[in-house]
Design a protein around this motif. Structure first.
Motif, short mmCIF file in Angstrom:
data_model
loop_
_atom_site.label_atom_id
_atom_site.label_comp_id
_atom_site.label_asym_id
_atom_site.label_seq_id
_atom_site.Cartn_x
_atom_site.Cartn_y
_atom_site.Cartn_z
N PHE A 68 0.83 -1.20 0.00
CA PHE A 68 0.00 0.00 0.00
C PHE A 68 0.86 1.25 0.00
O PHE A 68 0.58 2.22 -0.70
CB PHE A 68 -0.94 -0.01 1.20
CG PHE A 68 -1.74 -1.28 1.35
CD1 PHE A 68 -2.28 -1.90 0.24
CD2 PHE A 68 -1.93 -1.86 2.59
CE1 PHE A 68 -3.01 -3.08 0.36
CE2 PHE A 68 -2.66 -3.03 2.73
CZ PHE A 68 -3.20 -3.65 1.62
N ASP A 69 1.93 1.22 0.77
CA ASP A 69 2.84 2.38 0.83
C ASP A 69 3.49 2.62 -0.53
O ASP A 69 3.57 3.76 -1.00
CB ASP A 69 3.92 2.15 1.89
CG ASP A 69 3.36 2.14 3.31
OD1 ASP A 69 2.24 2.65 3.50
OD2 ASP A 69 4.06 1.63 4.22
N ALA A 70 3.95 1.54 -1.17
CA ALA A 70 4.60 1.68 -2.48
C ALA A 70 3.62 2.17 -3.53
O ALA A 70 3.96 3.01 -4.39
CB ALA A 70 5.20 0.34 -2.91
N GLU A 71 2.40 1.68 -3.48
CA GLU A 71 1.41 2.10 -4.46
C GLU A 71 1.08 3.59 -4.31
O GLU A 71 0.93 4.30 -5.30
CB GLU A 71 0.14 1.25 -4.30
CG GLU A 71 -0.62 1.06 -5.57
CD GLU A 71 -1.61 -0.10 -5.52
OE1 GLU A 71 -2.46 -0.14 -6.40
OE2 GLU A 71 -1.52 -0.94 -4.59
N ARG A 72 0.99 4.04 -3.07
CA ARG A 72 0.74 5.47 -2.84
C ARG A 72 1.90 6.32 -3.36
O ARG A 72 1.68 7.37 -3.98
CB ARG A 72 0.50 5.74 -1.35
CG ARG A 72 -0.92 5.41 -0.89
CD ARG A 72 -1.17 5.94 0.51
NE ARG A 72 -0.43 5.17 1.51
CZ ARG A 72 -0.92 4.12 2.16
NH1 ARG A 72 -2.15 3.70 1.90
NH2 ARG A 72 -0.19 3.47 3.06
N ARG A 73 3.13 5.87 -3.12
CA ARG A 73 4.28 6.62 -3.61
C ARG A 73 4.27 6.70 -5.13
O ARG A 73 4.53 7.75 -5.72
CB ARG A 73 5.59 5.97 -3.13
CG ARG A 73 5.90 6.18 -1.66
CD ARG A 73 7.36 5.84 -1.36
NE ARG A 73 7.71 4.48 -1.70
CZ ARG A 73 7.56 3.43 -0.89
NH1 ARG A 73 7.05 3.59 0.34
NH2 ARG A 73 7.92 2.22 -1.28
N LEU A 74 3.98 5.58 -5.78
CA LEU A 74 3.96 5.56 -7.23
C LEU A 74 2.82 6.40 -7.80
O LEU A 74 2.95 7.03 -8.85
CB LEU A 74 3.84 4.11 -7.74
CG LEU A 74 5.07 3.23 -7.52
CD1 LEU A 74 4.72 1.77 -7.74
CD2 LEU A 74 6.21 3.66 -8.44
N THR A 75 1.70 6.43 -7.10
CA THR A 75 0.56 7.24 -7.54
C THR A 75 0.90 8.72 -7.51
O THR A 75 0.52 9.48 -8.40
CB THR A 75 -0.66 6.96 -6.65
OG1 THR A 75 -1.02 5.58 -6.74
CG2 THR A 75 -1.86 7.80 -7.09
N ASN A 76 1.65 9.13 -6.50
CA ASN A 76 1.97 10.55 -6.33
C ASN A 76 3.23 10.97 -7.09
O ASN A 76 3.53 12.16 -7.17
CB ASN A 76 2.15 10.86 -4.85
CG ASN A 76 0.86 10.68 -4.07
OD1 ASN A 76 -0.22 10.93 -4.61
ND2 ASN A 76 0.95 10.23 -2.83
N ALA A 77 3.97 10.00 -7.63
CA ALA A 77 5.21 10.33 -8.32
C ALA A 77 4.91 11.01 -9.65
O ALA A 77 3.99 10.61 -10.37
CB ALA A 77 6.03 9.06 -8.56
N PRO A 78 5.68 12.04 -10.04
CA PRO A 78 5.39 12.77 -11.28
C PRO A 78 5.56 11.94 -12.54
O PRO A 78 4.95 12.20 -13.55
CB PRO A 78 6.41 13.92 -11.25
CG PRO A 78 7.51 13.44 -10.35
CD PRO A 78 6.82 12.60 -9.31
N HIS A 79 6.39 10.87 -12.46
CA HIS A 79 6.64 10.06 -13.66
C HIS A 79 5.56 9.03 -13.92
O HIS A 79 5.59 8.35 -14.91
CB HIS A 79 7.99 9.35 -13.56
CG HIS A 79 8.15 8.57 -12.28
ND1 HIS A 79 9.18 8.78 -11.42
CD2 HIS A 79 7.37 7.63 -11.71
CE1 HIS A 79 9.07 7.97 -10.38
NE2 HIS A 79 7.97 7.28 -10.55
N SER A 80 4.62 8.87 -12.97
CA SER A 80 3.68 7.74 -13.07
C SER A 80 2.85 7.78 -14.33
O SER A 80 2.52 6.76 -14.90
CB SER A 80 2.76 7.71 -11.84
OG SER A 80 1.99 8.89 -11.78
#
Length: 410
Positions: A391-403
Motif C-alpha cells: 500500500f505504501d509503495a502504491e501510494r508513492r507511485l501514484t503521487n510520483a510525477p513520472h507515473s
C-alpha cells in the motif's frame, strides 16, 4: 433440435428461437432480458445442437445465427446464467466432461504459431480499442468511474508495488512483454534494467521502437525468445497475461524455469487468467478462433505446480470483476469503431471479435473466470510479513510525477 436442447437448460430469462421454417420456440420463464434469435437453416440447427459451445460463436460469425431482438450480450447472458443446469442434459454434460480432460501440449514451435495467430494481427486493430499504452490484459479499477487509461495505470502501479522495487539497478525479466508498456514503466519508476521476452514479431518491433524513442534502449531490451530459452538470472520476474498460453502440461516446467532464472533473494509476480471452479478447458470457440493453445488454470492446478517447483507463495490476490470491467470498455470501443475494423478485415472478423469480447466479459461476470496475481519468492522470509509495504509503495507511485505524465505512448 437447438431449441429442444436449450429447453432442458434455460430456466430464467425470455428466449425465443426462430427456426429455419420461421416457427418460434419460446424458452425460459419470460423474465428479462427478452431475446429473439433466428437460425438460418436446418444444417445450422443441427450444428448448434451437436456442439453449442463452439457453434453458437461460429454461427454468429458466419451470419447463420442472428439476433432479431435484444442484443448479443443479452443472449449470451441468458445462456451463462443458466449454465448451472447444463448437467440436466446428458449431451451437454458429456461435452463438458470431455473438455475437462484436455491438457494442452505447447512446444516452442507451436507456441510461436499460436502467438502469431492473435498478437501479430494488425496494430491498427489494437489501437482502436486498447488504452493509449496498449495494455492488453486485465486493468485494475480503484473506483467504478476509472477510465480504461486510469485503470491500466493503476494495474502497472499495483504490480510494481508487489515486486518490491527497493533499490535502483534491479535486473527485471518481463515474460510476455506485449507492446513494452510495463517494461518501460518499471525501468522508469525503479531505475531498473529490464529484459522483455515475446514471441510476437509485431510486438517485438513496436517494443524496440518504443524503448529507443523513450531514450531507454540502454537498459530496456526486448528479445524475440521463448521463456524456456532464457538463461539469465534476475532479481525480479514479472509475467502479465502470458501464463494462459503456457499449456497445462507445461505448468511444472514453467515454475521450474522461473525458479532457475530467479536470484536467491528474488521476487516474482504472475498475473494471469484463472478459473475459480474445478479444472477444465477454456471455451472451444476462444481456443479455436481467438487464442489457440490457451488455457486457464484452476487454483488446484496452479498450486500443485508451484509446490513442485520449490518456490514459496508469498501472496495471492484474486481480481474478480476487474476483467469484466476491462472487457466492457474494450467491447464498447470496438462497437464505436465497427466500420474501421470492417475496413481492416471484414464483417465476419468484426462479428468474431464482438462475440469474443462479449463471451469473455460475461464469463467474468457470471461464470468462474477470474484473474489472479501470485507473488513468489525463493525464501520464506524474503517478503515483509504484512501487506503494508504494498500500500505504501502504491501510494508513492501514484503521487510520483513520472507515473503518468512521462510515460511514452504509442
Amino acid at each position: 433440435m437447438f431449441a429442444a436442447l436449450l429447453k432442458t437448460v434455460i430456466r430464467s430469462g425470455g428466449l425465443c428461437i426462430i427456426d429455419s421454417t420461421g416457427r418460434p420456440h419460446l424458452i425460459g420463464d419470460g423474465s428479462p432480458p427478452l431475446v429473439a434469435v433466428r437460425v438460418a437453416s436446418r444444417r445450422t440447427d443441427f450444428q448448434l445442437a451437436l456442439n453449442p459451445s463452439l457453434m453458437i460463436g461460429e454461427a454468429y460469425m458466419d451470419g447463420t445465427l442472428t439476433i432479431d431482438s435484444g442484443s448479443l450480450y443479452d443472449f449470451i447472458d441468458i445462456l451463462a446464467r443458466n449454465m448451472a443446469h447444463q448437467d440436466d442434459n446428458a449431451w451437454m454434460a458429456l461435452l463438458g466432461r470431455g473438455r475437462r480432460l484436455i491438457k494442452q501440449y505447447n512446444p516452442i514451435a507451436k507456441a510461436r504459431r499460436n502467438v502469431a495467430t492473435h498478437y501479430d494481427l494488425s496494430g491498427d486493430l489494437y489501437r482502436l480499442f486498447l488504452d493509449n499504452d496498449q495494455q492488453y490484459s486485465c486493468a485494475y479499477f480503484r473506483t467504478p468511474d476509472d477510465t480504461l487509461e486510469q485503470a491500466q495505470e493503476n494495474k502497472k502501479r499495483h504490480i510494481a508495488a508487489k515486486l518490491i522495487l527497493d533499490r535502483p539497478g534491479l535486473k527485471i525479466l518481463d515474460i510476455g512483454s506485449g507492446w513494452g508498456g510495463l517494461a518501460l514503466y518499471l525501468a522508469r519508476v525503479a531505475d531498473a534494467d529490464v529484459t522483455g521476452l515475446t514471441l510476437s514479431v509485431e510486438q517485438h518491433k513496436v517494443s524496440q521502437d518504443r524503448a529507443a524513442a523513450a531514450g531507454l534502449a540502454d537498459r530496456v531490451r526486448f528479445e524475440l525468445r521463448d521463456y524456456r530459452q532464457e538463461t539469465g538470472h534476475y532479481d525480479r520476474i514479472v509475467s502479465v497475461g502470458m501464463f494462459e498460453h503456457v499449456g497445462k502440461r507445461n505448468y511444472n516446467d514453467f515454475f521450474r524455469v522461473l525458479g532457475n532464472l530467479l536470484n536467491p533473494d528474488g521476487v516474482a509476480l504472475l498475473h494471469a487468467i484463472g478459473d475459480a471452479g474445478i479444472p477444465g478447458a477454456i471455451n472451444p470457440f476462444i481456443r479455436k478462433h481467438i487464442f489457440p493453445g490457451a488455457d486457464a488454470p484452476s487454483l488446484s492446478e496452479l498450486f500443485t505446480s508451484v509446490e513442485a517447483s520449490g518456490l514459496f507463495t508469498t501472496d495471492l490476490e484474486i481480481l474478480r470483476l476487474h476483467y469484466a470491467e476491462t472487457l466492457l470498455r474494450w467491447r464498447q470501443r470496438v462497437a464505436v469503431h465497427r466500420s474501421e475494423i470492417v475496413d481492416i478485415y471484414d464483417e465476419r472478423f468484426f462479428r468474431m471479435w464482438e462475440f469474443y469480447l462479449t463471451l469473455c466479459e460475461i464469463g467474468f461476470r457470471r461464470r468462474t473466470n477470474m484473474v489472479f496475481q501470485l507473488q513468489l519468492a525463493k525464501t520464506w522470509d524474503r517478503v515483509p510479513i504484512t501487506r503494508d509495504y504494498m500500500f505504501d509503495a502504491e501510494r508513492r507511485l501514484t503521487n510520483a510525477p513520472h507515473s503518468e505524465a512521462e510515460t511514452h505512448r504509442l
